[in-house]
Motif scaffolding. Structure first.
Motif, PDB file in Angstrom:
ATOM      1  N   ILE A 178      35.950  81.624  15.475  1.00 33.01           N
ATOM      2  CA  ILE A 178      35.513  80.559  16.395  1.00 33.01           C
ATOM      3  C   ILE A 178      34.454  81.083  17.364  1.00 33.01           C
ATOM      4  N   LYS A 179      34.661  82.319  17.856  1.00 35.30           N
ATOM      5  CA  LYS A 179      33.724  82.884  18.845  1.00 35.30           C
ATOM      6  C   LYS A 179      32.503  83.516  18.200  1.00 35.30           C
ATOM      7  N   ALA A 180      32.517  83.648  16.865  1.00 36.37           N
ATOM      8  CA  ALA A 180      31.488  84.421  16.147  1.00 36.37           C
ATOM      9  C   ALA A 180      31.461  85.839  16.724  1.00 36.37           C
TER      10      ALA A 180
ATOM     11  N   PRO B  37      40.393  86.924  24.148  1.00 38.55           N
ATOM     12  CA  PRO B  37      39.103  87.275  24.740  1.00 38.55           C
ATOM     13  C   PRO B  37      38.653  86.113  25.607  1.00 38.55           C
ATOM     14  N   SER B  38      37.551  86.282  26.329  1.00 40.47           N
ATOM     15  CA  SER B  38      37.004  85.132  27.056  1.00 40.47           C
ATOM     16  C   SER B  38      36.605  84.077  26.013  1.00 40.47           C
ATOM     17  N   ALA B  39      36.661  82.802  26.400  1.00 42.15           N
ATOM     18  CA  ALA B  39      36.559  81.727  25.403  1.00 42.15           C
ATOM     19  C   ALA B  39      35.125  81.352  25.011  1.00 42.15           C
ATOM     20  N   ASN B  40      34.129  82.048  25.586  1.00 43.21           N
ATOM     21  CA  ASN B  40      32.731  81.748  25.243  1.00 43.21           C
ATOM     22  C   ASN B  40      32.389  82.228  23.834  1.00 43.21           C
ATOM     23  N   LYS B  41      31.300  81.697  23.275  1.00 38.67           N
ATOM     24  CA  LYS B  41      30.736  82.253  22.042  1.00 38.67           C
ATOM     25  C   LYS B  41      30.277  83.667  22.353  1.00 38.67           C
TER      26      LYS B  41
ATOM     27  N   THR C 127      27.766  83.294  28.365  1.00 35.33           N
ATOM     28  CA  THR C 127      28.435  83.204  29.663  1.00 35.33           C
ATOM     29  C   THR C 127      29.898  82.777  29.497  1.00 35.33           C
ATOM     30  N   SER C 128      30.798  83.463  30.184  1.00 38.71           N
ATOM     31  CA  SER C 128      32.221  83.116  30.088  1.00 38.71           C
ATOM     32  C   SER C 128      32.491  81.774  30.784  1.00 38.71           C
ATOM     33  N   PRO C 129      33.442  80.990  30.255  1.00 40.61           N
ATOM     34  CA  PRO C 129      33.761  79.707  30.894  1.00 40.61           C
ATOM     35  C   PRO C 129      34.728  79.881  32.057  1.00 40.61           C
TER      36      PRO C 129
ATOM     37  N   HIS D  90      23.671  93.383  26.477  1.00 42.38           N
ATOM     38  CA  HIS D  90      23.484  91.960  26.745  1.00 42.38           C
ATOM     39  C   HIS D  90      24.782  91.213  26.519  1.00 42.38           C
ATOM     40  N   HIS D  91      25.119  90.426  27.482  1.00 45.98           N
ATOM     41  CA  HIS D  91      26.409  89.779  27.516  1.00 45.98           C
ATOM     42  C   HIS D  91      26.263  88.619  28.484  1.00 45.98           C
ATOM     43  N   TYR D  92      27.199  87.733  28.509  1.00 45.34           N
ATOM     44  CA  TYR D  92      27.233  86.703  29.557  1.00 45.34           C
ATOM     45  C   TYR D  92      25.927  85.892  29.622  1.00 45.34           C
TER      46      TYR D  92
END
Ligand code: TXA
Ligand code: MG
Length: 350
Positions: free
Chosen positions: A53-55, A139-143, A147-149, A232-234
């Motif tokens: 889902i998150k790839a 994990p955080s629910a973002n792709k 950016t984390s939700p 690179h993140h968020y």
């Protein structure tokens, strides 16, 4: 019961979430840091679905969330004295402890590492879910890389209503937990900064006269020791450009932050910006019609709480987010915010 996707409306109750989690379907859940995407640690199908889902690449391990302190004994093969002290002091709360895992933690969760990250969250809804489903990997629910939700609405928008979400309100901390790795030889490594600072952690250990030594992570071993430590993140939907001139800079110095100058700087650098970094694609608009300035509250706790919402809630018409780094202090309480900003940025004027 199978989750029926609803367009832009995917909120579920706690009872429904329990049913989905037990049926191996990941559910987006609130924690005090950021929203997570959870599955029970025993559900191989649910865990695999999280990555899909998150790839998210399988080399990036998941944090296990617990509700009872005693769970640490079944999930680890060695529970150091330092870990016990820090857990008793900071849990429930935004601190993840990485220690040697037991066989109860699958390789899917640890990405083949010998360790596991454990955290007891504070959010009461998350605690209820864990008490009813057992420890949850999340994990955080973002792709991946984004950016984390920090609000249920962020997830509904990101997944177009295809993911069940428990709405627990806006996250009170707003950025991800501090992650600390603890080894048996009193060696402690800060893997990710967060709102629990290195100084606070040192203070607790010193107060209890526990010998310890902070380890530095060299760039070379960065991703080896913690695969999620990426450059690179968020990253927000609209590219972020930060103005943060250092004393010894090769860039021409400008004394005042200006939208036009930063826009010009971006356009000059655009050709050199790679299309993707570490599997995360970078957005590089050619024409900049409208810019939006990121303005953070003046207290670090409030800035952390609002950072991801502000990055996500950029007006749809804006092509670039600009941030004046001169207005953000360089003190230790701002360090985790700087960490997220620099990793979220497509370009930094430094
Ligand atoms: O606040 C948080 O920690 C949130 C909420 C949902 O609890 N979770 C979170 O998970 O931020 P995630 O997957 O987005 O980030 C976890 C980080 C990743 O960078 C991962 O590489 C690292 O923790 N990690 C997890 N287990 C690890 C381990 N055994 N060794 C080293 N790093 C680990
Ligand atoms: Mg994350």
């Amino acid at each position: 019961m199978k989750f029926q996707p609803h367009h832009k409306e995917s909120l579920v109750s706690l009872d429904e979430a329990v049913v989905f989690l037990k049926a191996n379907q990941p559910v987006a859940i609130p924690t005090e840091t950021v929203y997570g995407l959870a599955a029970p640690i025993s559900s191989e199908e649910g865990l695999k679905a999280i990555f899909e889902i998150k790839a998210r690449p399988f080399f990036d391990p998941l944090i296990v969330h617990i509700d009872q302190y005693d769970d640490v004994f079944s999930l680890t093969s060695f529970w150091p004295q330092e870990a016990g002290l820090l857990a008793r002091h900071f849990w429930p709360g935004p601190l993840t402890l990485v220690v040697e895992k037991s066989s109860a933690v699958s390789n899917l969760i640890s990405s083949g590492l010998s360790t596991v990250g454990l955290r007891m969250p504070l959010h009461p809804m998350m605690r209820t879910l864990i008490s009813r489903c057992g420890p949850l990997a999340a994990p955080s629910a973002n792709k991946f890389g984004k950016t984390s939700p920090t609000q249920a609405q962020h997830i509904i928008e990101e997944y177009q209503g295809l993911l069940p979400v428990v709405d627990g309100g806006p996250c009170s901390v707003g950025i991800e937990s501090t992650i600390v790795k603890i080894e048996s030889s009193h060696r402690i490594t800060l893997l990710r900064s967060g709102m629990i600072s290195q100084e606070e952690i040192s203070q607790v250990l010193l107060e209890h006269q526990i010998p310890f030594q902070w380890q530095n992570i060299s760039e070379k071993y960065n991703t080896e020791i913690s695969p999620g430590r990426m450059k690179h993140h968020y990253m927000p939907r609209v590219p972020l450009v930060i103005y943060d001139p250092q004393r010894e800079t090769k860039q021409p110095r400008i004394s005042e932050f200006s939208h036009d100058l930063l826009k010009e700087f971006y356009l000059q650098c655009r050709a050199q910006i790679p299309d993707s970094v570490e599997g995360v694609s970078l957005v590089k608009p050619e024409n900049i019609k409208e810019v939006h300035e990121l303005l953070l509250p003046s207290s670090p706790a409030l800035a952390a709480r609002q950072l991801y919402s502000l990055l996500r809630e950029t007006p749809p018409s804006a092509d670039l987010i600009l941030c004046n780094g001169l207005q953000i202090p360089k003190t230790s309480s701002w360090e985790p915010i700087w960490d997220r900003l620099k990793k979220a940025a497509t370009l930094v004027w430094s």
